[in-house]
Scaffold this motif. Structure first.
Motif, short mmCIF file in Angstrom:
data_model
loop_
_atom_site.label_atom_id
_atom_site.label_comp_id
_atom_site.label_asym_id
_atom_site.label_seq_id
_atom_site.Cartn_x
_atom_site.Cartn_y
_atom_site.Cartn_z
N MET A 101 45.46 40.29 15.75
CA MET A 101 46.27 41.34 16.39
C MET A 101 45.98 41.42 17.89
N THR A 102 44.72 41.28 18.26
CA THR A 102 44.34 41.30 19.68
C THR A 102 44.96 40.12 20.43
N GLU A 103 44.90 38.94 19.82
CA GLU A 103 45.49 37.76 20.45
C GLU A 103 47.01 37.91 20.60
N ILE A 104 47.67 38.44 19.58
CA ILE A 104 49.12 38.65 19.66
C ILE A 104 49.43 39.66 20.76
N TYR A 109 51.86 40.91 25.94
CA TYR A 109 51.77 41.55 27.25
C TYR A 109 51.88 40.54 28.38
N ILE A 110 51.25 39.38 28.23
CA ILE A 110 51.33 38.35 29.27
C ILE A 110 52.77 37.88 29.44
N GLU A 131 43.93 31.43 26.79
CA GLU A 131 42.49 31.23 26.63
C GLU A 131 41.97 30.11 27.54
N ALA A 132 42.81 29.10 27.78
CA ALA A 132 42.43 27.99 28.65
C ALA A 132 42.46 28.41 30.13
N GLU A 133 43.21 29.44 30.45
CA GLU A 133 43.36 29.88 31.84
C GLU A 133 42.33 30.93 32.26
N TRP A 134 42.09 31.91 31.38
CA TRP A 134 41.25 33.06 31.74
C TRP A 134 40.20 33.34 30.68
N PRO A 135 39.01 33.77 31.11
CA PRO A 135 38.01 34.23 30.13
C PRO A 135 38.49 35.55 29.49
N ILE A 140 41.46 40.86 28.98
CA ILE A 140 41.43 42.29 28.67
C ILE A 140 41.82 43.11 29.89
N GLN A 141 41.34 42.74 31.07
CA GLN A 141 41.72 43.44 32.29
C GLN A 141 43.22 43.35 32.53
N LEU A 142 43.78 42.14 32.35
CA LEU A 142 45.22 41.96 32.53
C LEU A 142 46.01 42.84 31.57
N VAL A 143 45.62 42.82 30.31
CA VAL A 143 46.33 43.61 29.30
C VAL A 143 46.21 45.10 29.61
N ASP A 144 45.03 45.54 30.04
CA ASP A 144 44.87 46.95 30.41
C ASP A 144 45.78 47.33 31.58
#
Length: 160
Positions: A101-104, A109-110, A131-135, A140-144
């Motif tokens: 669910m977190t990955e989806i 959001y991206i 996952e290949a682009e950002w840790p 999480i910061q982007l999604v927030d």
């Protein structure tokens, strides 16, 4: 043409897409977010909260691969059920569902980010790409930040 397009004219039509976009800055880069319509938000919510059993099973098998080898060594800490493993009473199948669910959510959001080059789009982006682009911390910061933009809190709306 919509009722609003007819009422507000060509100038409105030209600028309409900018009404449904907001920006935020993260790490020195300014990101533009497309604000989803209510129906789009509802569909996103359904996709996020109802992952397929195949997705959950895949992640569950990844997460428990090494634990399966310890099946003969069940303890109070590890309890092996028919289709689940409990660690200190916590379900690994439940953990797998939460991870999916977190990955989806991250992918959904991206996909709302607006590329600087209009010829590009993020419609076919996968979690593996992200996952290949950002840790994970950046994800999480982007999604927030995207969440703040698309659903501002009451306080932010009132600017108090």
């Amino acid at each position: 043409m919509t009722k609003f397009s007819s009422a507000f004219g060509n100038s409105y039509v030209d600028k309409r897409k900018h009404l449904a976009q907001k920006t935020f800055e993260l790490g020195g880069h300014t990101f533009t977010v497309r604000l989803p319509l209510v129906a789009e938000s509802d569909a996103m919510y359904i996709r996020i909260t109802t992952p397929t059993e195949a997705q959950i099973d895949f992640v569950y098998k990844e997460m428990t691969a090494t634990l399966i080898e310890l099946k003969d060594q069940a303890t109070e800490e590890f309890e092996f059920k028919e289709n689940d493993i409990l660690i200190n009473g916590r379900s690994m199948r439940g953990a797998a569902k939460t991870k999916v669910m977190t990955e989806i959510r991250i992918v959904e959001y991206i996909k709302l980010l607006v590329p600087e080059n209009p010829e590009n789009n993020l419609d076919d982006i996968t979690y593996a790409d992200i996952e290949a682009e950002w840790p994970v911390s950046v994800q999480i910061q982007l999604v927030d930040k995207i969440g703040e933009v698309i659903s501002p809190s009451y306080k932010e709306s009132r600017k108090n």
